[in-house]
Scaffold this motif. Structure first.
Motif, PDB file in Angstrom:
ATOM      1  N   ALA A   1      11.141  -1.687   9.393  1.00 60.76           N
ATOM      2  CA  ALA A   1      10.450  -1.932   8.546  1.00 60.76           C
ATOM      3  C   ALA A   1      11.288  -0.611   7.230  1.00 60.76           C
ATOM      4  O   ALA A   1      10.213  -0.961   5.914  1.00 60.76           O
ATOM      5  CB  ALA A   1       8.944  -1.543   8.725  1.00 60.76           C
ATOM      6  N   PHE A   2      11.885   0.217   7.081  1.00 67.53           N
ATOM      7  CA  PHE A   2      12.009   1.299   6.801  1.00 67.53           C
ATOM      8  C   PHE A   2      12.658   0.490   5.528  1.00 67.53           C
ATOM      9  O   PHE A   2      12.119   0.910   4.251  1.00 67.53           O
ATOM     10  CB  PHE A   2      12.770   2.156   7.688  1.00 67.53           C
ATOM     11  N   PRO A   3      14.162  -0.117   5.376  1.00 63.02           N
ATOM     12  CA  PRO A   3      14.763  -0.547   4.608  1.00 63.02           C
ATOM     13  C   PRO A   3      14.024  -1.763   3.804  1.00 63.02           C
ATOM     14  O   PRO A   3      14.015  -1.475   2.467  1.00 63.02           O
ATOM     15  CB  PRO A   3      15.768  -1.048   5.041  1.00 63.02           C
TER      16      PRO A   3
ATOM     17  N   GLY B   1       9.025   4.348   1.816  1.00 63.84           N
ATOM     18  CA  GLY B   1      10.092   3.203   2.886  1.00 63.84           C
ATOM     19  C   GLY B   1       9.463   4.512   4.065  1.00 63.84           C
ATOM     20  O   GLY B   1       9.602   3.294   5.201  1.00 63.84           O
ATOM     21  N   ILE B   2       9.121   5.569   4.330  1.00 64.49           N
ATOM     22  CA  ILE B   2       8.290   6.130   5.207  1.00 64.49           C
ATOM     23  C   ILE B   2       7.360   5.693   5.329  1.00 64.49           C
ATOM     24  O   ILE B   2       6.574   5.318   6.775  1.00 64.49           O
ATOM     25  CB  ILE B   2       8.566   7.570   5.328  1.00 64.49           C
TER      26      ILE B   2
ATOM     27  N   GLY C   1       9.142   0.089  -2.416  1.00 66.54           N
ATOM     28  CA  GLY C   1       9.571   1.417  -3.231  1.00 66.54           C
ATOM     29  C   GLY C   1       9.981   1.001  -4.776  1.00 66.54           C
ATOM     30  O   GLY C   1       9.579   1.895  -5.482  1.00 66.54           O
ATOM     31  N   LEU C   2      10.958   0.734  -4.317  1.00 68.48           N
ATOM     32  CA  LEU C   2      12.098   1.049  -5.623  1.00 68.48           C
ATOM     33  C   LEU C   2      11.652  -0.278  -6.430  1.00 68.48           C
ATOM     34  O   LEU C   2      11.471   0.269  -8.067  1.00 68.48           O
ATOM     35  CB  LEU C   2      13.830   0.531  -5.675  1.00 68.48           C
ATOM     36  N   THR C   3      11.269  -1.309  -6.162  1.00 69.34           N
ATOM     37  CA  THR C   3      10.613  -2.231  -7.127  1.00 69.34           C
ATOM     38  C   THR C   3       9.003  -1.649  -8.039  1.00 69.34           C
ATOM     39  O   THR C   3       9.164  -2.082  -9.212  1.00 69.34           O
ATOM     40  CB  THR C   3      10.441  -3.388  -6.621  1.00 69.34           C
ATOM     41  N   LEU C   4       8.229  -1.045  -6.800  1.00 69.20           N
ATOM     42  CA  LEU C   4       7.844  -1.001  -8.205  1.00 69.20           C
ATOM     43  C   LEU C   4       7.555  -0.160  -8.623  1.00 69.20           C
ATOM     44  O   LEU C   4       7.122   0.174  -9.824  1.00 69.20           O
ATOM     45  CB  LEU C   4       6.209  -0.572  -6.679  1.00 69.20           C
ATOM     46  N   HIS C   5       8.682   0.998  -8.777  1.00 66.41           N
ATOM     47  CA  HIS C   5       9.543   2.106  -9.328  1.00 66.41           C
ATOM     48  C   HIS C   5       9.344   1.732 -10.917  1.00 66.41           C
ATOM     49  O   HIS C   5       9.053   1.988 -12.432  1.00 66.41           O
ATOM     50  CB  HIS C   5      10.013   3.325  -8.811  1.00 66.41           C
TER      51      HIS C   5
ATOM     52  N   ALA D   1       1.042  -1.465  -0.335  1.00 65.24           N
ATOM     53  CA  ALA D   1       0.121  -0.098  -0.035  1.00 65.24           C
ATOM     54  C   ALA D   1       0.905   1.570   0.008  1.00 65.24           C
ATOM     55  O   ALA D   1       0.649   2.305  -0.509  1.00 65.24           O
ATOM     56  CB  ALA D   1      -1.425   0.094   0.974  1.00 65.24           C
ATOM     57  N   ALA D   2       1.808   1.143   0.950  1.00 70.86           N
ATOM     58  CA  ALA D   2       2.959   2.637   1.047  1.00 70.86           C
ATOM     59  C   ALA D   2       3.099   2.270  -0.342  1.00 70.86           C
ATOM     60  O   ALA D   2       4.240   3.598  -1.117  1.00 70.86           O
ATOM     61  CB  ALA D   2       3.754   1.945   2.279  1.00 70.86           C
ATOM     62  N   GLY D   3       3.924   0.904  -0.996  1.00 67.53           N
ATOM     63  CA  GLY D   3       4.800   1.373  -1.849  1.00 67.53           C
ATOM     64  C   GLY D   3       3.542   1.655  -2.839  1.00 67.53           C
ATOM     65  O   GLY D   3       4.220   2.765  -4.333  1.00 67.53           O
ATOM     66  N   ALA D   4       2.153   1.807  -3.758  1.00 68.21           N
ATOM     67  CA  ALA D   4       1.051   1.991  -4.680  1.00 68.21           C
ATOM     68  C   ALA D   4       0.947   3.459  -4.209  1.00 68.21           C
ATOM     69  O   ALA D   4       0.947   4.295  -5.217  1.00 68.21           O
ATOM     70  CB  ALA D   4       0.428   1.312  -4.300  1.00 68.21           C
TER      71      ALA D   4
END
Length: 101
Positions: free
Chosen positions: A78-80, A35-36, A86-90, A16-19
């Motif tokens: 959880a941050f890393p 990450g945040i 996030g990088l993968t989804l980007h 959800a955060a990555g999306a």
């Protein structure tokens, strides 16, 4: 089947955060936002569960961990993971967007 449900519950805040991070225009904003967001989701969950646990067993002789310390330790874990998601989804989103027919 219960293990799959448990894994989905753990993965849901990261995804959800990555999306939500995909809303941002720049790559570093997307990754950092994921990450945040992941760290905040897990830290908030751990803080509120530990706070209720500490209040429930207030008369116990066992030493209960400080809710804020537990939440910060969870956020550091959880941050890393959120950054990686996030990088993968980007990368997936940029591959789909730049794919030529």
């Amino acid at each position: 089947m219960e293990r799959l449900g448990g894994l989905l519950l753990v993965a849901a805040p990261f995804l959800a955060a990555g999306a939500i991070g995909l809303i941002f225009p720049r790559a570093w904003q997307r990754v950092l936002g994921a990450g945040i967001g992941s760290a905040a989701a897990f830290a908030g969950y751990m803080y509120f569960t530990q706070r209720d646990f500490a209040r429930h067993f207030a008369g116990s002789t066992l030493r209960v961990a400080d809710p804020m310390t537990t939440a910060l330790e969870t956020a550091l874990i959880a941050f890393p993971i959120g950054l990686s998601v996030g990088l993968t989804l980007h990368l997936i989103a940029s591959f789909i967007r730049n794919k030529e027919p």
